[in-house]
Motif scaffolding. Structure first.
Motif, PDB file in Angstrom:
ATOM      1  N   GLN A 140       0.899  -1.292  -0.068  1.00 14.56           N
ATOM      2  CA  GLN A 140       0.014   0.040  -0.089  1.00 14.56           C
ATOM      3  C   GLN A 140       0.936   1.223  -0.127  1.00 14.56           C
ATOM      4  OE1 GLN A 140      -2.460  -1.714   3.560  1.00 14.56           O
ATOM      5  NE2 GLN A 140      -3.853   0.055   2.747  1.00 14.56           N
ATOM      6  N   SER A 141       1.776   1.172   0.843  1.00 18.49           N
ATOM      7  CA  SER A 141       2.621   2.228   0.865  1.00 18.49           C
ATOM      8  C   SER A 141       3.323   2.544  -0.330  1.00 18.49           C
ATOM      9  CB  SER A 141       3.923   2.038   2.089  1.00 18.49           C
ATOM     10  OG  SER A 141       4.575   3.442   2.159  1.00 18.49           O
ATOM     11  N   VAL A 142       4.019   1.548  -0.910  1.00 19.24           N
ATOM     12  CA  VAL A 142       4.729   1.792  -2.321  1.00 19.24           C
ATOM     13  C   VAL A 142       3.616   2.281  -3.411  1.00 19.24           C
ATOM     14  CG1 VAL A 142       5.952   0.593  -4.176  1.00 19.24           C
ATOM     15  CG2 VAL A 142       6.502   0.010  -1.851  1.00 19.24           C
ATOM     16  N   GLY A 143       2.433   1.742  -3.354  1.00 26.32           N
ATOM     17  CA  GLY A 143       1.531   2.136  -4.417  1.00 26.32           C
ATOM     18  C   GLY A 143       1.189   3.368  -4.155  1.00 26.32           C
ATOM     19  N   MET A 144       1.279   3.964  -3.152  1.00 28.17           N
ATOM     20  CA  MET A 144       0.775   5.163  -2.853  1.00 28.17           C
ATOM     21  C   MET A 144       1.714   6.261  -3.352  1.00 28.17           C
ATOM     22  SD  MET A 144      -2.015   5.611  -0.912  1.00 28.17           S
ATOM     23  CE  MET A 144      -1.881   7.050   0.239  1.00 28.17           C
TER      24      MET A 144
ATOM     25  N   PHE B 224      -7.377   7.501  -2.851  1.00 27.12           N
ATOM     26  CA  PHE B 224      -8.600   7.111  -3.217  1.00 27.12           C
ATOM     27  C   PHE B 224      -8.530   6.054  -4.566  1.00 27.12           C
ATOM     28  CE2 PHE B 224      -9.850  10.370  -0.378  1.00 27.12           C
ATOM     29  CZ  PHE B 224     -10.482  10.093   0.430  1.00 27.12           C
ATOM     30  N   THR B 225      -7.794   6.468  -5.165  1.00 22.60           N
ATOM     31  CA  THR B 225      -7.620   5.621  -6.547  1.00 22.60           C
ATOM     32  C   THR B 225      -6.936   4.231  -6.369  1.00 22.60           C
ATOM     33  OG1 THR B 225      -7.013   7.738  -7.979  1.00 22.60           O
ATOM     34  CG2 THR B 225      -6.113   5.437  -8.849  1.00 22.60           C
ATOM     35  N   PHE B 226      -6.045   4.233  -5.276  1.00 26.84           N
ATOM     36  CA  PHE B 226      -5.405   3.142  -4.832  1.00 26.84           C
ATOM     37  C   PHE B 226      -6.494   1.962  -4.075  1.00 26.84           C
ATOM     38  CE2 PHE B 226      -3.469   0.059  -1.878  1.00 26.84           C
ATOM     39  CZ  PHE B 226      -2.500  -0.353  -2.572  1.00 26.84           C
ATOM     40  N   GLN B 227      -7.309   2.617  -3.362  1.00 21.90           N
ATOM     41  CA  GLN B 227      -8.224   2.090  -2.886  1.00 21.90           C
ATOM     42  C   GLN B 227      -9.435   1.599  -3.713  1.00 21.90           C
ATOM     43  OE1 GLN B 227     -10.366   4.232   0.611  1.00 21.90           O
ATOM     44  NE2 GLN B 227     -12.252   3.088   0.291  1.00 21.90           N
ATOM     45  N   CYS B 228      -9.890   2.464  -4.560  1.00 26.57           N
ATOM     46  CA  CYS B 228     -10.721   2.001  -5.713  1.00 26.57           C
ATOM     47  C   CYS B 228     -10.300   0.711  -6.553  1.00 26.57           C
ATOM     48  CB  CYS B 228     -11.120   3.122  -6.575  1.00 26.57           C
ATOM     49  SG  CYS B 228     -12.240   2.817  -7.850  1.00 26.57           S
ATOM     50  N   THR B 229      -8.981   0.858  -6.843  1.00 26.86           N
ATOM     51  CA  THR B 229      -8.347  -0.301  -7.604  1.00 26.86           C
ATOM     52  C   THR B 229      -8.379  -1.547  -6.816  1.00 26.86           C
ATOM     53  OG1 THR B 229      -7.168   1.210  -8.964  1.00 26.86           O
ATOM     54  CG2 THR B 229      -6.594  -1.055  -9.009  1.00 26.86           C
ATOM     55  N   ARG B 230      -7.895  -1.472  -5.494  1.00 27.24           N
ATOM     56  CA  ARG B 230      -7.932  -2.625  -4.708  1.00 27.24           C
ATOM     57  C   ARG B 230      -9.381  -3.240  -4.452  1.00 27.24           C
ATOM     58  NH1 ARG B 230      -6.153  -1.924   1.248  1.00 27.24           N
ATOM     59  NH2 ARG B 230      -7.910  -0.748   1.359  1.00 27.24           N
ATOM     60  N   SER B 231     -10.485  -2.417  -4.161  1.00 26.68           N
ATOM     61  CA  SER B 231     -11.724  -3.155  -4.012  1.00 26.68           C
ATOM     62  C   SER B 231     -12.533  -3.577  -5.215  1.00 26.68           C
ATOM     63  CB  SER B 231     -12.630  -1.608  -3.622  1.00 26.68           C
ATOM     64  OG  SER B 231     -12.150  -1.089  -2.317  1.00 26.68           O
TER      65      SER B 231
ATOM     66  N   GLN C 106      -5.728   4.397   4.241  1.00 26.58           N
ATOM     67  CA  GLN C 106      -4.752   4.848   3.156  1.00 26.58           C
ATOM     68  C   GLN C 106      -4.493   6.517   3.420  1.00 26.58           C
ATOM     69  OE1 GLN C 106      -4.462   1.656   1.275  1.00 26.58           O
ATOM     70  NE2 GLN C 106      -3.656   3.485   0.140  1.00 26.58           N
ATOM     71  N   LEU C 107      -5.146   7.164   3.819  1.00 22.90           N
ATOM     72  CA  LEU C 107      -4.914   8.601   4.205  1.00 22.90           C
ATOM     73  C   LEU C 107      -3.631   8.612   5.210  1.00 22.90           C
ATOM     74  CD1 LEU C 107      -8.007  10.302   3.761  1.00 22.90           C
ATOM     75  CD2 LEU C 107      -6.056  10.778   2.433  1.00 22.90           C
ATOM     76  N   GLY C 108      -3.698   7.649   6.002  1.00 19.25           N
ATOM     77  CA  GLY C 108      -2.728   7.607   7.388  1.00 19.25           C
ATOM     78  C   GLY C 108      -1.530   7.036   6.660  1.00 19.25           C
ATOM     79  N   LEU C 109      -1.378   6.330   5.700  1.00 19.07           N
ATOM     80  CA  LEU C 109       0.048   5.942   4.840  1.00 19.07           C
ATOM     81  C   LEU C 109       0.599   7.142   4.316  1.00 19.07           C
ATOM     82  CD1 LEU C 109      -0.819   2.486   3.634  1.00 19.07           C
ATOM     83  CD2 LEU C 109       0.802   3.070   5.497  1.00 19.07           C
TER      84      LEU C 109
END
Length: 140
Positions: free
Chosen positions: A25-29, A35-42, A93-96
Motif C-alpha cells: 500500500q505504501s509503495v502503491g501510494m 482513493f485511486t489505490f483504494q478503488c483499484t484494490r476494491s 490509506q490517508l494515514g499512510l
C-alpha cells in the motif's frame, strides 16, 4: 503433515500476506492517490469474489432474501457495512501518507484488542473461559 502444523503454517502465511500488504500500500501510494489505490484494490477484490459468489449460488448454499422486507434489510445492512468499510479503508490509506507501514500496521492490529473490549461494553459475553476450555478440548 498434521492438521495442527498445517493450521500454524496457514496462520503464518496469512500474517505474512497481511503484513506485506502495508508495504505494498505504501509503495502503491507513491504512484497514485489514496482513493485511486483504494478503488483499484476494491475493484480487484470484487472481481476475485465473483467466481466465489457464482459457486455458492450454484451449490445452493447461499440464502437469498424471500420477502421485500428482507431484501430492504439486506440492502440497508450492506450499505451501512460498506460505508463503514469505506471509511476505515480511506482513513488507513490517508494515514499512510503521514506515517510508516509499520506504524499503520500496528494501529490497525489494535482491533484485535479493541473489538472484544468494545463488545464487553456493549453487553456481549466474552466467554474467555469457555473458549479456552473448548480450545484445549479440541486439541487433545
Amino acid at each position: 503433515m498434521s492438521k495442527r502444523m498445517l493450521g500454524n503454517l496457514l496462520l503464518l502465511l496469512g500474517a505474512m500476506i497481511w503484513g506485506a500488504a502495508f508495504v505494498a500500500q505504501s509503495v502503491g501510494m507513491e504512484y497514485v492517490g489514496p482513493f485511486t489505490f483504494q478503488c483499484t484494490r476494491s475493484f480487484l477484490g470484487s472481481l476475485v469474489l465473483l467466481p466465489v459468489i457464482a459457486l455458492t449460488d450454484k451449490k445452493g448454499s447461499s440464502k437469498k432474501p424471500q420477502t421485500p422486507g428482507q431484501r430492504r434489510d439486506l440492502l440497508l445492512s450492506g450499505l451501512v457495512c460498506g460505508l463503514c468499510l469505506f471509511a476505515a479503508c480511506s482513513l488507513q490509506q490517508l494515514g499512510l501518507l503521514y506515517s510508516t507501514p509499520g506504524k499503520s500496521g500496528f494501529i490497525t492490529s489494535l482491533y484485535i484488542i479493541l473489538v472484544p473490549i468494545l463488545g464487553f461494553f456493549m453487553g456481549k459475553n466474552l466467554a474467555w473461559a469457555n473458549s479456552r476450555e473448548n480450545f484445549w478440548r479440541k486439541q487433545s
